[in-house]
Write a protein that holds these residues in place. Structure first.
Motif, PDB file in Angstrom:
ATOM      1  N   GLU A  52     -14.023 -12.040  81.505  1.00  0.00           N
ATOM      2  CA  GLU A  52     -13.745 -13.692  81.780  1.00  0.00           C
ATOM      3  C   GLU A  52     -14.994 -14.455  80.923  1.00  0.00           C
ATOM      4  O   GLU A  52     -14.722 -15.567  80.625  1.00  0.00           O
ATOM      5  N   ASN A  53     -15.993 -14.058  80.615  1.00  0.00           N
ATOM      6  CA  ASN A  53     -17.039 -14.885  80.421  1.00  0.00           C
ATOM      7  C   ASN A  53     -17.578 -14.491  78.930  1.00  0.00           C
ATOM      8  O   ASN A  53     -18.346 -15.473  78.268  1.00  0.00           O
ATOM      9  N   VAL A  57     -19.417 -10.896  70.424  1.00  0.00           N
ATOM     10  CA  VAL A  57     -19.747  -9.518  70.892  1.00  0.00           C
ATOM     11  C   VAL A  57     -20.172  -9.296  68.909  1.00  0.00           C
ATOM     12  O   VAL A  57     -19.633  -9.739  68.080  1.00  0.00           O
ATOM     13  N   ASP A  58     -21.319  -8.769  69.044  1.00  0.00           N
ATOM     14  CA  ASP A  58     -22.151  -8.635  67.691  1.00  0.00           C
ATOM     15  C   ASP A  58     -22.351  -6.963  67.571  1.00  0.00           C
ATOM     16  O   ASP A  58     -23.024  -6.305  68.358  1.00  0.00           O
ATOM     17  N   SER A  67     -21.582  -5.090  59.613  1.00  0.00           N
ATOM     18  CA  SER A  67     -21.916  -5.447  60.752  1.00  0.00           C
ATOM     19  C   SER A  67     -20.717  -6.163  61.005  1.00  0.00           C
ATOM     20  O   SER A  67     -19.667  -6.518  60.387  1.00  0.00           O
ATOM     21  N   MET A  68     -20.420  -6.301  62.445  1.00  0.00           N
ATOM     22  CA  MET A  68     -19.046  -6.879  62.816  1.00  0.00           C
ATOM     23  C   MET A  68     -19.472  -7.952  63.842  1.00  0.00           C
ATOM     24  O   MET A  68     -20.206  -7.706  64.888  1.00  0.00           O
ATOM     25  N   SER A  69     -18.761  -9.134  64.032  1.00  0.00           N
ATOM     26  CA  SER A  69     -19.026 -10.126  64.969  1.00  0.00           C
ATOM     27  C   SER A  69     -17.642 -10.718  65.456  1.00  0.00           C
ATOM     28  O   SER A  69     -16.761 -10.895  64.668  1.00  0.00           O
ATOM     29  N   LEU A  70     -17.525 -10.767  66.720  1.00  0.00           N
ATOM     30  CA  LEU A  70     -16.195 -11.363  67.213  1.00  0.00           C
ATOM     31  C   LEU A  70     -16.585 -12.526  68.099  1.00  0.00           C
ATOM     32  O   LEU A  70     -17.280 -12.413  68.888  1.00  0.00           O
ATOM     33  N   SER A  75      -9.859 -10.993  70.685  1.00  0.00           N
ATOM     34  CA  SER A  75     -10.636  -9.691  69.875  1.00  0.00           C
ATOM     35  C   SER A  75     -12.015  -9.176  71.144  1.00  0.00           C
ATOM     36  O   SER A  75     -11.854  -8.117  71.093  1.00  0.00           O
ATOM     37  N   ILE A  76     -12.307 -10.139  71.679  1.00  0.00           N
ATOM     38  CA  ILE A  76     -13.525  -9.682  72.727  1.00  0.00           C
ATOM     39  C   ILE A  76     -13.106  -8.868  73.629  1.00  0.00           C
ATOM     40  O   ILE A  76     -13.406  -7.637  74.103  1.00  0.00           O
TER      41      ILE A  76
END
Length: 163
Positions: A52-53, A57-58, A67-70, A75-76
């Motif tokens: 919910e919050n 996300v890294d 590296s991946m960031s969302l 996606s999260i």
């Protein structure tokens, strides 16, 4: 019967009785396999709270060139589904390949070491720097990491060929 025959039967009887004797403690000791340390599963309430919050996300990998960031909710929530409900035993022979940071409004809410090698596909969650929970990775999570690592490797090969 003569005395020699009786002595012979007595000696044979004594030796045959030894085979029925209980085994010594040394002979009955069974080596138990070393139990892997375990942590509880990440509570459902925590996953629900992240669902919910969580707004970022890294993924940071220690030896991979990616590296991946969302930052999109869908996606999260997709990567949150990579956390199995099943607790995972910790294998001291496995080493983490990276770490995931789950953030809410710019603050790290939860971190997880990523264990991703044959026989070791799980997350070890850390709260305030302490290992607190461990969960297996779902098949979707394994496929997700395999796909992204393969894409990164392909991009790296193409970049090296272009030089």
């Amino acid at each position: 019967m003569n005395r020699i025959t009786l002595l012979f039967i007595f000696i044979i009887g004594c030796f045959s009785c030894q085979n029925d004797a209980p085994a010594s403690e040394e002979e009955t000791t069974v080596t138990q396999p070393t139990a892997k340390p375990t942590l509880p599963s990440l509570p459902l309430e925590t996953i629900q709270y992240l669902w919910e919050n969580c707004d970022y996300v890294d993924y940071v990998f220690y030896t991979l060139p990616i590296s991946m960031s969302l930052n999109e909710k869908g996606s999260i929530q997709y990567v949150l589904r990579h956390i199995s409900a099943d607790a995972a035993p910790l294998d001291p022979n496995c080493k983490p390949i990276g770490r995931i940071f789950y953030q809410i409004k710019g603050e790290n809410f939860l971190e997880a070491d990523i264990f991703f090698q044959k026989g070791c596909t799980y997350f070890k969650f850390l709260k305030d720097g302490q290992a607190t929970y461990a969960n297996f990775m779902t098949d979707d999570g394994i496929n997700y990491l395999n796909d992204n690592i393969a894409k990164a490797s392909e991009m790296q090969r193409n970049a090296q060929q272009a030089q």
